[in-house]
Design an enzyme around this catalytic site. Structure first.
Site, short mmCIF file in Angstrom:
data_model
loop_
_atom_site.label_atom_id
_atom_site.label_comp_id
_atom_site.label_asym_id
_atom_site.label_seq_id
_atom_site.Cartn_x
_atom_site.Cartn_y
_atom_site.Cartn_z
CD GLU A 248 0.31 23.25 3.91
OE1 GLU A 248 -0.03 21.96 3.95
OE2 GLU A 248 0.96 24.12 3.58
N GLY B 1 -3.70 17.04 -3.49
CA GLY B 1 -3.39 15.52 -3.61
C GLY B 1 -3.38 14.84 -2.48
CD GLU C 207 2.38 18.67 4.89
OE1 GLU C 207 1.57 18.56 4.04
OE2 GLU C 207 2.88 19.99 5.24
CG ASN C 208 -3.25 16.57 8.35
OD1 ASN C 208 -3.14 17.54 8.30
ND2 ASN C 208 -3.83 15.61 7.42
CD GLU D 78 1.48 14.99 1.02
OE1 GLU D 78 1.95 15.75 2.04
OE2 GLU D 78 1.21 15.34 0.01
CG HIS E 244 5.66 17.59 3.81
ND1 HIS E 244 6.51 18.70 3.71
CD2 HIS E 244 4.65 17.47 3.10
CE1 HIS E 244 5.90 19.25 2.59
NE2 HIS E 244 4.98 18.70 2.06
N1 BES Z 1 1.01 20.30 2.11
C1 BES Z 1 0.71 19.95 0.75
C2 BES Z 1 -0.81 19.86 0.87
C3 BES Z 1 -1.57 21.20 0.60
C4 BES Z 1 -1.26 21.98 -0.32
C5 BES Z 1 -2.53 21.70 1.59
C6 BES Z 1 -2.02 23.21 -0.27
C7 BES Z 1 -3.17 22.83 1.59
C8 BES Z 1 -3.04 23.59 0.49
C9 BES Z 1 1.28 18.70 0.47
O1 BES Z 1 2.34 18.29 1.21
C10 BES Z 1 1.46 18.65 -1.11
O2 BES Z 1 2.07 19.54 -1.16
N2 BES Z 1 0.58 17.98 -1.86
C11 BES Z 1 0.70 17.96 -3.03
C12 BES Z 1 1.16 16.62 -3.76
C13 BES Z 1 2.80 16.76 -3.64
C14 BES Z 1 3.29 15.32 -4.19
C15 BES Z 1 3.41 17.64 -4.46
C16 BES Z 1 -0.57 18.12 -3.62
O3 BES Z 1 -1.51 17.87 -2.91
O4 BES Z 1 -0.93 18.38 -4.80
ZN ZN Z 2 4.13 19.21 0.49
#
Ligand code: BES
Ligand code: ZN
Length: 884
Positions: A144, A284, A287-288, A321, A324
């Site tokens: 992603e 962080g 969610e694969n 995650e 998701h």
């Molecule tokens: N889908 C995102 C991870 C992501 C973000 C991948 C941007 C590629 C580009 C994941 O679900 C996410 O939102 N992660 C957050 C933490 C969450 C608790 C808000 C993150 O990685 O900060």
């Molecule tokens: Zn997310």
């Protein structure tokens, strides 16, 4: 379709597709231009021949014309810096493909086809950490938003859903564990110490949810029985030495699975759920499908190395995650403009989960604090955008607090208006209607209208209008009637000047001054620009409590007396409103002081009122410590700066510190008593002990301002006796800001004790970079040359430089040195990891709202970056938008 011919590659021989030079102006992609893809890819088979230096990828796509799209006689497969080895169509080698920029374009006649493409990638050279990369000798992926195209050519867009069959093969010794999405279907040994595994994911998914992990990992395993009685094997994969720190992650996963069944009726849908922790990760966690990949920071915890805050963050991110799986994976996004559909919704879901796990009041206060500290400034600055943006150049730049946190607030308002039961009917309908589809924000709103019975016609403006609405509130009283006048304005933002009024749900209560109680809360929806409401039966003017629970993400402006705020800080039965009254009391005071609008006597009276309210907070024994800790917190510097059209960060910092000194002096004995009382609780993870640790840290912060000598002794003693990271870090934070030997000794001790533990060494960097010490800038410069500093590890970069950029007295040093350091970092990091580099631009982008001398220095740094050749799309977009 007509594609521009690039002569050097026109013959289609195996070749290197050079990474295209970044165009001077990367193209703007518009939401309005969405078109369905001419082809469907119902199935993909991938074969990976794994190696750290080179991995060979054979990708076989089943393609068929998309009946819902205009036909095309070519298929465009996205790529990004890929080396093509061969292309086959329906089993036969073909040479009539060509490159168009980074993409591969292959002529294709109508009907079904099989396309096979062989590519080679170099994981060890992948410092961007997008696509397939190496981290500590293991291989892992991050796809992603647009990382899959760095692995193989594919229509890399979220509305192309395929089932994945993934076979990977490599040396057993180097990669004993081989993981991908879905269920493992077969595995075996092959010659020369090699082995292979094959994974199948039966759920059609977009390419951004693909994942592969290969490495020397061990797992904590467990199992979960779903609501329909299916057994799911759970595993948390880490390096062997980290295994003892995985218990909390596993507990959090099981709690998340249970909670999603109970709160949203969502059941897990595969036989296995794997989580892998990696040290080098841009975000962080990810969610694969069936194979979540996590930053180690959001997996590993034990009391000696993780704070109470870390424990909560792990629970929240694991929940996020996991959630998701339905809000993002089963129902995904049609295009990246719909990002808030999955992220805003999933943030709301993780917030509600954490509220249920940790307590609603404190979690709500924390979430609002983050919103105000990060999203409000974004919404009032050059990077403002609606939760559903209209255009972008680089999608990575739109994983923002607006899309995430304001997105969650918008859904929360729907929930407030519908009530939790009807809201659940809306989400049930959404999941049922769109399961297996790539949906839009509009689909969600429609399902909410149909399922929850809301009329959201006007409410849709929250998706298209940026800017934090301002609500002006006044309450007048005459006879036995209290009249509430409300007026809303949505401020202009770079994308749009004229705005329409939006429905703003405001929970409010009118308190009787004598009894200290009210006759029940009401929900008022302010849909028009102005509105007045009369409340009868008030012989005396009541005290207004408004936007309770922070029912709308707006800023409230009202004339309110100090007396009323003190009343609400002591009496409001809504915990958020009580916190808000304390904040308002301090904000109003500091704004007045910084605007030089108070006489000395008025300033003294203001401080007295705040000290009085804080004394009640410190000594009210009906308060739970965890809530007390929230009420003790002073509003942050960025939120204070937001109150000014043009802010002077130096002045705000100085006045905020001066208030801390005054409070520390005035309340010294209460603070010491509180610290002593809280120190008697055990070093356990229960709610009471955690609350005690929180107030201890807060007490030390005030004491350090009021009486540094006493605070240094207390902090040193707390550090030396600490049995938890929370106590140790809380003490060290205070010591790091104070001069003297206690500081140096404990910093050395901390480093020696935890050297080699990446996550704790990150804390060590961050503590020094965010400290109140007058030499913080010098400390950061020295730390940048520390042997443990490493530009290639995002956690380490963030621990030093994000902490620094968030340290107002250092970042906003009047000399401009702080700005220069961040600009230098951006320029050094951009060629290595553009996604992470671009995240450092927003702090510099705030210049328009800063006093002229600093503003000129900030702008000059942005211009220096903009004038640099070869900037990434990520940094280019953020810098040019910031310059405006
Ligand atoms: N889908 C995102 C991870 C992501 C973000 C991948 C941007 C590629 C580009 C994941 O679900 C996410 O939102 N992660 C957050 C933490 C969450 C608790 C808000 C993150 O990685 O900060
Ligand atoms: Zn997310």
């Amino acid at each position: 379709m007509d594609i521009a011919r690039t002569p050097s590659i026109a013959d289609g021989n195996p070749q290197m597709a050079d990474a295209p030079p970044v165009p001077a102006q990367p193209p703007l992609i518009r939401r309005a231009d969405y078109k369905p893809f001419p082809w469907l890819v119902p199935e993909i088979r991938l074969h990976f021949d794994l190696g750290i230096e080179t991995t060979r990828v054979v990708s076989t796509l089943k393609v068929a014309p998309n009946p819902d799209a205009a036909a095309d006689d070519v298929i465009r497969l996205n790529g990004d810096g890929l080396q093509v080895s061969s292309v086959k169509l329906d089993g036969l080698p073909v040479k009539n493909w060509e490159m168009d920029g980074p993409d591969l374009v292959l002529p294709l006649s109508a009907g079904e086809h099989e396309v096979e493409i062989v590519t080679e990638v170099s994981p060890e050279k992948n410092s961007q950490l997008m696509g397939l990369y190496a981290s500590n000798g293991m291989l892992c992926t991050q796809c992603e938003a647009e990382g899959f195209r760095r692995i193989t050519f594919f229509p890399d867009r979220p509305d192309i859903l395929s089932t994945y069959l993934v076979k990977m093969e490599g040396p057993v010794a180097q990669f004993p564990v081989l993981l991908s999405n879905g269920n493992k279907v077969s595995a075996g040994e092959s010659a020369g110490g090699r082995h292979w595994a094959e994974w199948h994911d039966p759920w059609p998914k977009p390419s951004y949810l693909f994942a592969l992990v290969a490495g020397d990992l061990v797992a904590r395993t467990d199992s979960f029985t779903t609501m329909s009685g299916r057994e799911v094997d759970l595993a948390v994969w880490v390096r062997a030495e980290d295994l003892p720190r995985t218990e909390h992650a596993m507990d959090s996963l099981k709690k998340s699975m249970k909670w999603d069944e109970e709160a949203f009726g969502r059941e897990y849908d595969l036989d296995v759920f794997n989580i892998v922790a990696v040290s080098d990760f841009n975000m962080g966690a990810m969610e694969n499908k069936g194979l979540n990949v996590f930053n180690t920071k959001y997996v590993l915890a034990d009391p000696d190395t993780a704070t109470d805050g870390d424990y909560d963050a792990i629970e929240g991110v694991i929940g996020h995650e996991y959630f998701h799986n339905w809000s993002g994976n089963r129902v995904t996004c049609r295009d990246w403009f719909q990002l808030s559909l999955k992220e805003g919704f999933t943030v709301l879901r993780d917030q509600l989960f954490s509220q249920d796990m940790q307590g609603e009041a404190v979690k709500r206060i924390e979430d609002v604090r983050v919103l105000r500290a990060v999203q409000f400034p974004e919404d009032s600055g050059p990077l403002a955008h609606p939760i559903r943006p209209d255009s972008f150049r680089e999608i990575s730049n739109f994983y923002t607090a607006t899309v995430y946190n304001k997105g969650a607030e918008v859904l929360r308002m729907m929930r407030t208006m519908a009530g939790p039961v009807a809201f659940r009917q809306g989400t049930d309908l959404y999941f049922e209607r769109h399961d297996g589809e790539a949906a839009t924000c509009e689909d969600f709103v429609k399902a909410m209208e149909d399922g929850a019975g809301l009329d959201l016609r006007q409410f849709r403006l929250w998706y298209s209008q940026a800017g934090t609405p301002k609500v002006e509130v006044s309450l007048t009283h005459k006879g036995d009637t209290a009249t509430l006048a409300l007026k809303q304005t949505v401020p202009p933002t770079p994308d749009r000047i004229a705005k329409k009024p939006m429905p703003i749900p405001l929970r409010l209560a009118l308190f009787d001054r004598d009894s200290g109680s009210h006759d029940g809360e009401q929900l008022v929806i302010l849909s028009e620009a102005e509105k007045t409401i009369a409340f009868e039966g008030f012989a005396r003017s009541p005290v207004l409590s408004i936007n309770r629970g922070f029912s709308a993400p707006v800023s409230i402006e009202r004339e309110v007396s100090t007396e009323d705020l003190v009343f609400l800080a002591a009496h409001d039965d809504d915990p958020f409103a009580r916190y808000e009254a304390m904040q308002d009391l301090v904000v109003a005071h500091l704004v007045a002081v910084c605007s030089d609008s108070l006489t000395g006597a008025a300033q003294e009276a203001g401080r007295k009122a705040i000290a009085g309210a804080l004394r009640k907070v410190l000594t009210d024994d009906r308060l739970d410590d965890s809530m007390r800790g929230e009420l003790m917190m002073l509003p942050g510097q960025t939120y204070l700066a937001e109150q000014f059209l043009v802010a002077d960060p130096g002045r705000i910092h100085a006045e905020r510190e001066a208030l801390k000194v005054a409070l520390g002096v005035a309340l010294e004995s209460e603070l010491i008593a509180l610290h002593e009382r809280a120190s008697t609780l055990p070093a356990t993870l229960d709610h009471a002990s955690r609350g005690a640790r929180k107030v201890k840290a807060q007490a030390l912060v005030y004491l350090a301002a009021g009486n540094p000598d006493v605070a240094a002794k207390m902090a040193a003693a707390q550090y030396d006796a600490a049995q938890t990271m929370t106590d140790r870090q809380g003490a060290l934070m205070v010591l790091t800001g104070l001069p003297g030997v206690a500081r140096t000794d404990r910093l050395i001790d901390f480093y020696n004790r935890y050297r080699g533990n990446e996550l704790v060494v990150d804390k060590w960097f961050a503590l020094q970079a965010s400290s109140l010490h007058p030499d913080a800038i010098e400390h950061v410069k020295a730390l940048a040359n520390h042997p443990d500093f490493n530009l290639r590890n995002p956690n380490r970069v963030r621990s030093l430089y994000m902490a620094f950029a968030g340290n107002p007295h250092a970042f906003h040093a009047a000399s401009g040195e702080g700005y220069r350091m961040i600009a230098d970092l951006i320029l050094a990091l951009d060629p290595i990891n553009p996604q992470t580099a671009a995240r450092f631009v927003p702090p510099l982008g705030r210049w328009r709202r800063i006093e002229p001398q600093r503003a000129a220095l900030m702008r000059a740094e942005l211009e220096r970056i903009a004038a640099t050749d070869g900037l990434s799309r990520d940094t280019y977009e953020q810098v040019t938008r910031s310059l405006g």
